[in-house]
Design a protein around this motif. Sequence first.
Motif, mmCIF file in Angstrom:
data_model
loop_
_atom_site.group_PDB
_atom_site.id
_atom_site.type_symbol
_atom_site.label_atom_id
_atom_site.label_comp_id
_atom_site.label_asym_id
_atom_site.label_seq_id
_atom_site.Cartn_x
_atom_site.Cartn_y
_atom_site.Cartn_z
ATOM 1 N N ASN A 234 0.725 -1.101 -0.028
ATOM 2 C CA ASN A 234 0.004 -0.022 -0.055
ATOM 3 C C ASN A 234 0.652 1.406 0.236
ATOM 4 O O ASN A 234 0.428 2.231 0.690
ATOM 5 C CB ASN A 234 -0.936 0.063 1.115
ATOM 6 C CG ASN A 234 -1.924 -1.125 1.336
ATOM 7 O OD1 ASN A 234 -2.260 -1.600 0.184
ATOM 8 N ND2 ASN A 234 -1.857 -1.848 2.550
ATOM 9 N N GLY A 236 1.769 2.632 -2.803
ATOM 10 C CA GLY A 236 1.401 3.225 -4.104
ATOM 11 C C GLY A 236 2.139 2.782 -5.272
ATOM 12 O O GLY A 236 2.362 3.864 -6.320
ATOM 13 N N SER A 239 0.048 2.460 -8.282
ATOM 14 C CA SER A 239 -0.463 3.521 -8.800
ATOM 15 C C SER A 239 0.389 4.293 -9.537
ATOM 16 O O SER A 239 0.295 5.028 -10.733
ATOM 17 C CB SER A 239 -1.166 4.343 -7.683
ATOM 18 O OG SER A 239 -2.151 3.443 -7.120
ATOM 19 N N VAL A 251 -5.543 -1.704 -9.143
ATOM 20 C CA VAL A 251 -5.365 -0.750 -8.107
ATOM 21 C C VAL A 251 -6.867 -0.455 -7.547
ATOM 22 O O VAL A 251 -7.823 -0.626 -7.959
ATOM 23 C CB VAL A 251 -5.035 0.929 -8.422
ATOM 24 C CG1 VAL A 251 -3.525 0.717 -8.844
ATOM 25 C CG2 VAL A 251 -5.824 1.297 -9.520
ATOM 26 N N ALA A 252 -7.074 0.226 -6.138
ATOM 27 C CA ALA A 252 -8.582 0.304 -5.601
ATOM 28 C C ALA A 252 -8.133 1.281 -4.270
ATOM 29 O O ALA A 252 -6.957 1.595 -3.996
ATOM 30 C CB ALA A 252 -8.969 -0.921 -5.092
ATOM 31 N N SER A 253 -9.471 1.787 -3.935
ATOM 32 C CA SER A 253 -9.394 2.650 -2.825
ATOM 33 C C SER A 253 -9.301 1.987 -1.519
ATOM 34 O O SER A 253 -9.327 3.044 -0.475
ATOM 35 C CB SER A 253 -10.597 3.364 -2.899
ATOM 36 O OG SER A 253 -11.974 2.753 -2.952
ATOM 37 N N TYR A 254 -9.286 0.785 -1.316
ATOM 38 C CA TYR A 254 -8.818 0.184 -0.059
ATOM 39 C C TYR A 254 -7.597 -0.619 -0.124
ATOM 40 O O TYR A 254 -6.968 -0.808 -1.167
ATOM 41 C CB TYR A 254 -10.077 -0.759 0.244
ATOM 42 C CG TYR A 254 -10.282 -1.823 -1.093
ATOM 43 C CD1 TYR A 254 -9.611 -3.193 -1.114
ATOM 44 C CD2 TYR A 254 -11.157 -1.779 -1.922
ATOM 45 C CE1 TYR A 254 -9.760 -3.865 -2.272
ATOM 46 C CE2 TYR A 254 -11.355 -2.508 -3.140
ATOM 47 C CZ TYR A 254 -10.319 -3.614 -3.089
ATOM 48 O OH TYR A 254 -10.877 -4.283 -4.108
ATOM 49 N N LYS A 346 2.433 9.863 -2.101
ATOM 50 C CA LYS A 346 1.295 10.555 -1.475
ATOM 51 C C LYS A 346 1.347 11.938 -0.789
ATOM 52 O O LYS A 346 1.113 12.004 0.314
ATOM 53 C CB LYS A 346 1.029 9.397 -0.283
ATOM 54 C CG LYS A 346 0.413 8.196 -0.893
ATOM 55 C CD LYS A 346 -0.042 7.254 0.049
ATOM 56 C CE LYS A 346 -0.392 5.845 -0.417
ATOM 57 N NZ LYS A 346 -0.698 4.725 0.734
ATOM 58 N N SER A 371 3.078 12.489 -6.261
ATOM 59 C CA SER A 371 1.621 11.950 -5.979
ATOM 60 C C SER A 371 1.422 11.295 -7.297
ATOM 61 O O SER A 371 1.263 11.724 -8.362
ATOM 62 C CB SER A 371 0.849 13.176 -5.745
ATOM 63 O OG SER A 371 -0.836 12.665 -5.538
ATOM 64 N N LEU A 373 -1.154 9.905 -7.622
ATOM 65 C CA LEU A 373 -2.690 9.958 -7.964
ATOM 66 C C LEU A 373 -2.944 11.112 -8.587
ATOM 67 O O LEU A 373 -3.729 11.174 -9.811
ATOM 68 C CB LEU A 373 -3.563 9.903 -6.636
ATOM 69 C CG LEU A 373 -5.081 10.209 -6.785
ATOM 70 C CD1 LEU A 373 -5.636 9.119 -7.384
ATOM 71 C CD2 LEU A 373 -5.655 10.437 -5.392
ATOM 72 N N THR A 374 -2.379 12.440 -8.404
ATOM 73 C CA THR A 374 -2.845 13.729 -9.185
ATOM 74 C C THR A 374 -1.794 13.948 -10.048
ATOM 75 O O THR A 374 -1.871 14.851 -10.919
ATOM 76 C CB THR A 374 -2.667 14.913 -8.047
ATOM 77 O OG1 THR A 374 -1.414 14.926 -7.263
ATOM 78 C CG2 THR A 374 -3.594 14.401 -7.003
#
Length: 406
Positions: A234, A236, A239, A251-254, A346, A371, A373-374
Amino acid sequence: MSPARLFSARLRTVFEDVGHWALSTWAGLKPSRRLPQQASPRLLSVGCADHAKRQELPGKKPLSEKKLKRYFVDCRRVLVCGGNGGAGASCFHSEPRKEFGGPDGGDGGNGGHVILRVDQQVKSLSSVLSQYQGFSGEDGGSKNCFGRSGAVLYVQVPVGTLVKEGGRVVADLSRMGDEYIAALGGAGGKGNRFFLANDNRAPVTCTPGQPGQQRVLHLELKTVAHAGMVGFPNAGKSSLLRAISNARPAVASYPFTTLKPHVGIVHYEGHQQIAVADIPGIIRGAHQNRGLGSAFLRHIERCRFLLFVVDLSQPEPWTQVDDLKYELEMYEEGLSERPHAIIANKIDLPEARANLSQLRDHLGWEVIALSALTGENLEQLLLHLKVLHDAYVEAELGKGRQPLRW
């Protein structure tokens, strides 16, 4: 009225009555029981096509890309057997007015080998079967006809396959085009023509073919890539791999961990490509084979340089780097000393901003904060990745070796 005209008039009346009867009968039938008056050629062709589809044998549907990703196998036990040699023939030449033709039995063909061949399109050992039998050679015939040798059986394996026999490494298939003869085919038998001698002008002896070689091999896959992303679950990594390449690991939000490595290709100018491997999450004590430690750690051995991915939202993130280096060093000496970069992931979270300054105080300013994600600060990672790759290429060329290319 003439008889001919009278006959034709009566015949016309009969046909008219029949026509009226047919129309009345057609109108009286239910719509579901009526037959079409004229079959259209297009409707007929479509009906034949549908019938042909129904007649086709139901074949096995090809697996989708999502299902193929589930069947990643990095270890396989294989029984390989070479082809048997063909038997020699025992016969004599027969021809009119030639009483003593002599022996003319041909030799049997050799058995085919079983060869492991590297194929870049194969990414896993899931397509490798548990047993392979080589093609046998054909028997010899009369008139000095030799039997045909068995064809070579090629087994496609991915790049980075390690071949072991009895715990000993016998082959390392880490380059494109590498081949290894897993099992030799048996030699063909000799016909009676082979035993012709001055003291034996009519030999009847012939020998059978030899059986093929039989071996039990253990295939072990070690992912080959330029860079390997190492981190705890976890952090990342998946991602990040999706953000810099076209690879699509799950990938997932959990929170969950990846169970198999993924390789993504990062493209640069000049058609240059860098392979980045997402190594499944390592836990503390992985060098003692806790969890799936050994199964994960062996994929790092082939990586030329490392990317330590740190979860910046966790307290004291610098301890993650120390623990990861310790696990790598305990698994293989010198593995943690390879060229590497530290990636603080992150950064978009509020608590991560406060930990960034503490992480740089402990590890220095070479930390790359981003990051996945962004997409923030991904350009710095790509530039640093290019610098590490260029240093690796220069070092390999300085040693007279060709660098890894994708």
